[in-house]
Design an enzyme around this catalytic site. Sequence first.
Site, short mmCIF file in Angstrom:
data_model
loop_
_atom_site.label_atom_id
_atom_site.label_comp_id
_atom_site.label_asym_id
_atom_site.label_seq_id
_atom_site.Cartn_x
_atom_site.Cartn_y
_atom_site.Cartn_z
N CYS A 95 43.36 43.21 42.22
CA CYS A 95 41.96 43.05 42.61
C CYS A 95 41.21 42.11 41.67
CB CYS A 95 41.28 44.41 42.74
SG CYS A 95 39.83 44.31 43.82
N ARG A 129 31.24 44.00 51.81
CA ARG A 129 32.43 44.14 50.97
C ARG A 129 33.59 44.49 51.89
NH1 ARG A 129 31.46 44.56 45.59
NH2 ARG A 129 33.52 45.42 45.21
N HIS A 196 44.74 48.42 45.38
CA HIS A 196 44.87 49.40 44.32
C HIS A 196 44.94 50.75 44.97
CE1 HIS A 196 40.65 47.79 42.83
NE2 HIS A 196 40.63 47.87 44.10
N1 GLN Z 1 34.49 42.35 41.32
C1 GLN Z 1 35.45 41.93 42.28
C2 GLN Z 1 34.91 41.92 43.70
O1 GLN Z 1 34.09 42.72 44.07
C3 GLN Z 1 36.70 42.77 42.18
C4 GLN Z 1 36.44 44.23 42.42
C5 GLN Z 1 37.59 45.12 42.12
O2 GLN Z 1 38.40 44.89 41.21
N2 GLN Z 1 37.66 46.20 42.86
O3 GLN Z 1 35.31 41.10 44.50
#
Ligand code: GLN
Length: 241
Positions: A95, A129, A196
């Site tokens: 990620c 997201r 993850h």
């Molecule tokens: N900060 C990054 C995003 O939101 C990765 C987030 C994460 O590792 N879950 O894209």
Amino acid sequence: MAELRVCALYPDLMNIYADRGNLLMLRRRCAWRSIAFTLTAAGLGEPIDPDAHDLFYLGGGQDRDQRLCALDLVRTKREALHAAADRGALVLGVCGGYQLLGHRYALGGEDIPGLGLVDLETVRSDGPRLIGNVAIEVDLDGDGPRVLAGFENHAGRTHLGSGEPPLGRVLKGHGNTGDSGAEGVRRGSVIGTYLHGPLLPKNAWFADWLISAAVGAGDLAPLDDLLEDAAHAEARRAAGA
Ligand code: GLN
């Protein structure tokens, strides 16, 4: 005696969604097979020895922590990680860690620098997201497809350079951009993924693939994977694959 030497990069800052569980999974599966396991942490400002580790692990993180780590990676660890990858050491980014393997992470007006180990860039989107259970199909050795299942939660959209192969094909979920059908990246021993959840406890076969590749152990002795297989099946079921 075979030994797996793992270097965890910023385990305090890049440790969202139980990335620590991935390291524990490697430790246990090594111990059960009498493979020695050493874990070294490298934090902000700490240099790393490219020859002292078989697997470098960079987990997920919030944008704020990612920025801190990105600047430090470029300043104190980039050359060593390139040297390590060049000699075939595994580099696994999950990620936020995956995003930092590429050229940059564009966050609003700011460009957070990446390691440039793989040809990709990530752009933070104002859109929703990309969250949810995810399953992808991968073929790591060209000997047939297998499934990795996990959970993704990212605002960034990751665009692979032309010719840069993804880790796998999205079966269910969003993947790199939500519409490309590609998930993660794989260039030799450098692997990045948005999965993850944690990745390795849900995919014991992949933990073993990493151990085998890292220590050159060939086929590993099988373990009693009743619980691990159930965790994998449940993760697939949650993703709808
Ligand atoms: N900060 C990054 C995003 O939101 C990765 C987030 C994460 O590792 N879950 O894209």
